[in-house]
Design a protein around this motif. Structure first.
Motif, mmCIF file in Angstrom:
data_model
loop_
_atom_site.group_PDB
_atom_site.id
_atom_site.type_symbol
_atom_site.label_atom_id
_atom_site.label_comp_id
_atom_site.label_asym_id
_atom_site.label_seq_id
_atom_site.Cartn_x
_atom_site.Cartn_y
_atom_site.Cartn_z
ATOM 1 N N LYS A 55 0.630 -1.375 -0.094
ATOM 2 C CA LYS A 55 -0.114 -0.008 0.076
ATOM 3 C C LYS A 55 0.902 1.364 -0.071
ATOM 4 O O LYS A 55 0.451 2.230 -0.459
ATOM 5 C CB LYS A 55 -0.880 0.210 1.289
ATOM 6 C CG LYS A 55 -2.120 -1.097 1.194
ATOM 7 C CD LYS A 55 -2.986 -0.756 2.287
ATOM 8 C CE LYS A 55 -4.231 -1.800 2.257
ATOM 9 N NZ LYS A 55 -5.089 -2.021 3.250
ATOM 10 N N LEU A 56 2.380 1.196 0.458
ATOM 11 C CA LEU A 56 3.185 2.214 0.482
ATOM 12 C C LEU A 56 3.624 2.431 -0.846
ATOM 13 O O LEU A 56 3.625 1.652 -1.844
ATOM 14 C CB LEU A 56 4.174 1.923 1.492
ATOM 15 C CG LEU A 56 3.652 1.786 2.895
ATOM 16 C CD1 LEU A 56 4.959 1.250 3.505
ATOM 17 C CD2 LEU A 56 3.196 2.900 3.382
ATOM 18 N N PRO A 57 4.393 3.701 -1.322
ATOM 19 C CA PRO A 57 4.789 3.616 -2.491
ATOM 20 C C PRO A 57 5.941 2.954 -2.584
ATOM 21 O O PRO A 57 7.364 3.548 -2.519
ATOM 22 C CB PRO A 57 5.081 5.273 -2.684
ATOM 23 C CG PRO A 57 5.402 5.532 -1.173
ATOM 24 C CD PRO A 57 4.284 4.832 -0.481
ATOM 25 N N TYR A 58 5.887 1.497 -2.850
ATOM 26 C CA TYR A 58 7.140 0.364 -2.756
ATOM 27 C C TYR A 58 6.969 -0.309 -3.830
ATOM 28 O O TYR A 58 6.014 -1.061 -4.120
ATOM 29 C CB TYR A 58 6.642 -0.171 -1.551
ATOM 30 C CG TYR A 58 7.894 -1.052 -0.983
ATOM 31 C CD1 TYR A 58 9.146 -0.491 -0.380
ATOM 32 C CD2 TYR A 58 7.878 -2.305 -0.879
ATOM 33 C CE1 TYR A 58 10.111 -1.265 -0.004
ATOM 34 C CE2 TYR A 58 8.818 -3.259 -0.290
ATOM 35 C CZ TYR A 58 9.983 -2.549 0.036
ATOM 36 O OH TYR A 58 10.894 -3.450 0.472
ATOM 37 N N ALA A 59 7.892 -0.202 -4.826
ATOM 38 C CA ALA A 59 7.800 -1.128 -5.904
ATOM 39 C C ALA A 59 7.893 -2.702 -5.714
ATOM 40 O O ALA A 59 8.694 -3.068 -4.714
ATOM 41 C CB ALA A 59 8.850 -0.987 -6.960
ATOM 42 N N ARG A 60 6.958 -3.335 -6.344
ATOM 43 C CA ARG A 60 6.940 -4.750 -6.121
ATOM 44 C C ARG A 60 8.345 -5.454 -6.369
ATOM 45 O O ARG A 60 8.641 -6.410 -5.577
ATOM 46 C CB ARG A 60 5.829 -5.379 -6.920
ATOM 47 C CG ARG A 60 4.436 -4.924 -6.255
ATOM 48 C CD ARG A 60 3.456 -5.741 -7.080
ATOM 49 N NE ARG A 60 1.992 -5.140 -6.552
ATOM 50 C CZ ARG A 60 0.819 -5.888 -6.671
ATOM 51 N NH1 ARG A 60 0.883 -7.157 -7.586
ATOM 52 N NH2 ARG A 60 -0.361 -5.408 -6.399
ATOM 53 N N TRP A 61 9.015 -5.188 -7.489
ATOM 54 C CA TRP A 61 10.078 -5.907 -7.620
ATOM 55 C C TRP A 61 11.372 -5.531 -6.631
ATOM 56 O O TRP A 61 12.102 -6.302 -6.206
ATOM 57 C CB TRP A 61 10.748 -5.362 -9.239
ATOM 58 C CG TRP A 61 11.200 -3.842 -9.139
ATOM 59 C CD1 TRP A 61 10.493 -2.949 -9.359
ATOM 60 C CD2 TRP A 61 12.459 -3.401 -8.658
ATOM 61 N NE1 TRP A 61 11.182 -1.699 -9.343
ATOM 62 C CE2 TRP A 61 12.669 -2.143 -9.015
ATOM 63 C CE3 TRP A 61 13.800 -4.201 -7.930
ATOM 64 C CZ2 TRP A 61 13.675 -1.001 -8.644
ATOM 65 C CZ3 TRP A 61 14.913 -3.245 -7.979
ATOM 66 C CH2 TRP A 61 14.562 -1.918 -8.066
ATOM 67 N N ARG A 62 11.095 -4.493 -6.235
ATOM 68 C CA ARG A 62 12.229 -3.993 -5.164
ATOM 69 C C ARG A 62 11.810 -4.913 -3.611
ATOM 70 O O ARG A 62 12.718 -5.406 -3.005
ATOM 71 C CB ARG A 62 12.124 -2.475 -4.723
ATOM 72 C CG ARG A 62 12.829 -2.264 -3.380
ATOM 73 C CD ARG A 62 12.617 -0.625 -3.047
ATOM 74 N NE ARG A 62 13.173 -0.157 -1.746
ATOM 75 C CZ ARG A 62 13.260 1.022 -1.408
ATOM 76 N NH1 ARG A 62 12.507 1.822 -1.893
ATOM 77 N NH2 ARG A 62 13.711 1.131 -0.189
ATOM 78 N N TYR A 63 10.578 -5.012 -3.400
ATOM 79 C CA TYR A 63 10.024 -6.029 -2.396
ATOM 80 C C TYR A 63 10.605 -7.407 -2.391
ATOM 81 O O TYR A 63 11.411 -7.680 -1.432
ATOM 82 C CB TYR A 63 8.794 -5.997 -2.184
ATOM 83 C CG TYR A 63 8.067 -7.301 -1.416
ATOM 84 C CD1 TYR A 63 8.192 -7.106 0.000
ATOM 85 C CD2 TYR A 63 7.607 -8.218 -1.850
ATOM 86 C CE1 TYR A 63 7.670 -8.164 0.873
ATOM 87 C CE2 TYR A 63 7.117 -9.151 -1.161
ATOM 88 C CZ TYR A 63 7.226 -9.379 0.178
ATOM 89 O OH TYR A 63 6.919 -10.402 0.897
ATOM 90 N N VAL A 64 10.536 -7.971 -3.671
ATOM 91 C CA VAL A 64 11.295 -9.282 -4.021
ATOM 92 C C VAL A 64 12.747 -9.308 -3.867
ATOM 93 O O VAL A 64 13.203 -10.113 -3.206
ATOM 94 C CB VAL A 64 10.703 -9.760 -5.348
ATOM 95 C CG1 VAL A 64 11.346 -11.190 -5.686
ATOM 96 C CG2 VAL A 64 9.082 -9.800 -5.280
ATOM 97 N N PHE A 65 13.133 -8.494 -4.504
ATOM 98 C CA PHE A 65 14.931 -8.157 -4.522
ATOM 99 C C PHE A 65 15.423 -8.038 -2.990
ATOM 100 O O PHE A 65 16.566 -8.502 -2.795
ATOM 101 C CB PHE A 65 15.147 -6.913 -5.543
ATOM 102 C CG PHE A 65 16.743 -6.975 -5.248
ATOM 103 C CD1 PHE A 65 17.524 -7.532 -6.223
ATOM 104 C CD2 PHE A 65 17.398 -5.594 -4.314
ATOM 105 C CE1 PHE A 65 18.891 -7.479 -6.132
ATOM 106 C CE2 PHE A 65 18.669 -5.475 -4.867
ATOM 107 C CZ PHE A 65 19.518 -6.328 -5.545
ATOM 108 N N GLU A 66 14.737 -7.128 -1.988
ATOM 109 C CA GLU A 66 15.273 -7.088 -0.845
ATOM 110 C C GLU A 66 14.904 -8.498 0.097
ATOM 111 O O GLU A 66 16.072 -8.969 0.700
ATOM 112 C CB GLU A 66 14.497 -5.831 -0.218
ATOM 113 C CG GLU A 66 14.960 -4.501 -0.769
ATOM 114 C CD GLU A 66 14.339 -3.460 -0.162
ATOM 115 O OE1 GLU A 66 13.269 -3.635 0.820
ATOM 116 O OE2 GLU A 66 14.386 -2.225 -0.519
#
Length: 254
Positions: A55-66
């Motif tokens: 829900k935050l301005p948080y790219a989904r690819w970044r979530y997976v990468f992190e």
């Protein structure tokens, strides 16, 4: 399988430390990587945490990468320290190995664990539950050990060409790792464990399931070269993750 502390059936040389590392990374290290990554996303889905994050301005690819990077840093650091300690002890007992092998084998081994971690995280991205994810990943892990079950199907696809059959076998991550590290260690071209290859070459103990390419072909096909197996590992590390991220980018996170 050859685990920590197993005795060789041949007179070991300076390559013995690599032989031990190869076997333990292939069989046990990969399991650690799998269990580190298989629930990385599904656990957040089950708890509802992923919905709050996205829900935050948080790219989904970044979530997976992190997710991948966090587990990878811990896994890579632990593995590097374990390999360094093992090679130090081995060099003291069996002699100093070549510098090139001392660099390439650890890099390939850590890279191999990152391949399994990437595949496990990618599967966790697209699976609905952790149980589904671990079932898929463990099935791929066990496939080389249950290869006789799929041999008829593979033979039907490739026909009577032994080179193509061996190439298909080397498309599996574990077999590709064995082929790549055997190339780096300097043992004969094979996608079997280096211990079995050296046993077959240096002793009279039969190893009927260990295939040495030079015994079958006068001129080794290019696609059975060690560097091709390195590329196979790279593909396993990249393609599933890229496909999973692409699907995740448009998935409905309810």
């Amino acid at each position: 399988m050859m685990g920590i502390g197993a005795s060789p059936t041949y007179d070991p040389g300076s390559e013995h430390g690599f032989v031990i590392i190869q076997s333990n990374i292939a069989y046990f290290g990969s399991l650690i990587a799998i269990f580190a990554g298989y629930a990385s996303v599904t656990s957040d889905q089950a708890s509802g945490r992923i919905r709050l994050l996205l829900k935050l301005p948080y790219a989904r690819w970044r979530y997976v990468f992190e997710k991948y990077l966090g587990e990878g840093l811990a896994l890579g650091t632990f593995t590097a320290l374990a390999i360094l300690g093992g090679l130090t002890v081995s060099a003291t007992i069996y002699g100093q190995p070549s510098v090139l092998a001392a660099v390439t084998v650890p890099l390939l081994s850590i890279g191999y664990l990152f391949v399994w971690l990437s595949f496990a995280v990618a599967t966790s991205v697209v699976a609905k539950t952790g149980r589904q994810a671990i079932t898929v990943v463990i099935s791929v892990y066990l496939l080389p050990m249950a290869w006789t079950l799929v041999t008829p199907a593979v033979s039907w696809i490739v026909g009577d060409d032994p080179a193509l059959f061996l190439f298909v076998e080397r498309l599996l991550p574990m077999n590709a790792y064995f082929a790549a590290t055997n190339w780096a260690i300097g043992v004969p071209n094979s996608h079997g464990p280096a211990r079995d290859v050296l046993t077959k070459v240096l002793t009279d103990i039969p190893r009927p399931t260990t295939i040495i390419v030079s015994e079958l072909f006068e001129l080794v096909p290019w696609f059975l070269s060690g560097w091709v197996s390195v590329l196979v590992l790279v593909m396993w590390g990249l393609v599933p993750m890229l496909l999973a991220c692409r699907r995740f980018a448009t998935a409905d996170i309810a």
